[in-house]
Design a protein around this motif. Structure first.
Motif: not given
Length: 473
Positions: A168-172, A175-178, A296-299, A305-306
């Motif tokens: 979970x930390x990787x995509x979170x 998304x935060x960086x993006x 797109x990266x955030x999506x 995560x979902x």
């Protein structure tokens, strides 16, 4: 210190033993025999009663105080304690050979102990006491099994939790960086749009810029981008921009190259809007392309995560009935998602699923524990690198699920013991030996069968489950 009781000591010891439930109704001569053959030990606080590795040859009756035993090889493991009135140590018919930890007195303690050499005579004289001591041993085994099972579950839960936290930390984090970059890029779009609005552009020029933006945003390569071709394109665009003294050419060029922009298209834009407008137009185009990429990266990150949250919910069968129709393939896929942190790219998973496999009536959450333990064991057997093949098929009124790995295999001398409680080939602190025992118990609970076939390079755990569970009587 130990004392051999005599005379008054024996009489006093008989009275002390009679206060304990196990001995309270035994005849006087039986208690006298026990008192005569036993040793009376007095311990101060902190004194060591037994040490790890000591042979298990003494039955101990705690008259006063308390002792605690801690496993030396697992300081974070459960602590066994026994207080006044309890019977512990080596019991008749026990398979215990050596003590696994160090036992100390936590307060002034008095213990009576009997050597196992006297057990045959004791059982002959006092068969009732023998039955009671066996019952104590059975209770102790059940309690130890329950404690270790709970510990095994907590260890497995901790391992899964750590892995999921990492997943979970990787995509979170992505998304935060993006999101941070998106905020900065929006500022760039605003500034370049304001500068562009100050130019007296014709409708044709505005249309040309918008068309350029649209084509770049819609660009999708038909085949995977060749890194060398991409690098050459960036180099050509960078040279072209630098010749026209476009600011931050090294930043803009990779973005335009990703958007499929070629030098010929830039030439057309420059000839249409002019050199003065070109810089602001390209800054705005590059910023808009960056925004699209960041969105797109955030999506993708939030989608990942979902998917993980959904997999966790389905894996645990939250808010669902315990016994229900279960899709085995769906449960295995959720298990593989949960264990994704262990699979990574070093374990190749090959699915040979029967597309017509029916659902089975089962406890979904428990069945997923079976898949988790079997997949986890296969990964360990292959040292995290290898091929895991999962097969399913129907066999009359049952289904078969097979997990095959290409690890070194199970030695023939231990194959018959792998489903035994507490048996493990893993190192200290890496396992309690209850993973496969749990698997076997869950499969039996579902009126199924599990077997293992193993040779070097080919180990298979085969689970057979009935489609329907029999009605409880």
């Amino acid at each position: 210190m130990a004392e051999s009781p005599t005379g008054e000591k024996i009489e006093q010891l008989v009275n002390d033993l009679r206060k304990i439930d196990v001995f309270t109704d035994l005849p006087q001569e039986h208690l006298a025999w026990l008192a005569e053959k036993s040793e009376d030990i007095h311990l101060a606080t902190g004194d060591v009663f037994i040490r790890a590795g000591d042979p298990a040859v003494w039955l101990a009756v705690i008259l006063e105080g308390e002792i605690r035993l801690q496993r030396n090889d697992d300081p974070d493991g459960p602590i066994y304690s026994a207080g006044a009135g309890e019977v512990t140590g080596y019991l008749p018919f026990s398979r215990l050979t050596t003590f696994m930890g160090t036992g100390r007195a936590v307060m002034p303690t008095r213990i009576v102990r009997l050597h196992k050499d006297f057990f045959p005579e004791m059982l002959q004289r006092m068969p009732l006491l023998g039955q009671r001591l066996v019952a104590i041993m059975s209770d102790r085994i059940r309690e130890t099994t329950r404690t270790e099972t709970q510990r095994e579950k907590m260890m497995a839960l901790g391992k899964l939790s750590a892995g999921l936290a990492h997943e979970l930390n990787n995509p979170a984090a992505a998304a935060q960086r993006a999101a941070v970059s998106l905020r900065e890029t929006l500022e760039s779009v605003r500034d370049s749009s304001i500068r562009l609005a100050r130019h007296a552009l014709t409708d044709e020029q505005r249309e040309m810029i918008l068309q350029f933006e649209h084509e770049a945003k819609q660009f999708t390569p038909k085949t995977a981008t060749d890194p060398l071709a991409q690098s050459d394109r960036e180099e050509r665009i960078t040279s072209w921009l630098e010749k026209r003294q476009v600011p931050d050419a090294w930043k803009i060029a990779p973005i335009l190259a990703d958007g499929g922009v070629e030098v010929s298209r830039l030439e057309s834009l420059a000839s249409e809007v002019g050199a003065v407008v070109l810089c602001d137009a390209l800054m705005r185009i590059a910023a808009l392309l960056t925004i699209g990429r960041l969105i797109a990266e955030i999506e993708n990150s939030t989608k990942r995560i979902s998917e993980l949250v959904k997999a966790i919910k389905e894996y645990s069968y939250m808010d669902q009935a315990s016994l229900q129709e279960v899709d085995v393939h769906h449960g295995i896929e959720n298990t593989l998602t949960i264990l994704g942190f262990r699979l990574k790219k070093t374990v190749k998973v090959i699915r040979e699923f029967d597309p017509n496999l029916p659902k089975v009536c089962a406890f979904g959450g428990e069945l997923n524990q079976v898949w988790t333990n079997l997949v986890d064991n296969a990964i360990d057997a292959m040292n995290g690198k290898g091929e895991l093949r999962i097969r399913t098929h129907r066999n009359l009124d049952r289904i078969t699920v097979e997990f095959q790995d290409n690890g070194p295999g199970i030695p023939p001398e231990i194959k018959a013991r792998i489903f035994d409680p507490f048996f493990t080939t893993k190192g200290v602190g890496e396992g309690t030996g209850l993973g496969l025992d749990t698997v076997a118990r869950i499969v039996r609970k579902h009126h199924g069968e599990i077997r293992v076939e193993s040779k070097p390079g080919d180990t298979r755990f085969i689970v057979d489950l009935p489609l329907k569970q029999p009605r409880p009587q």
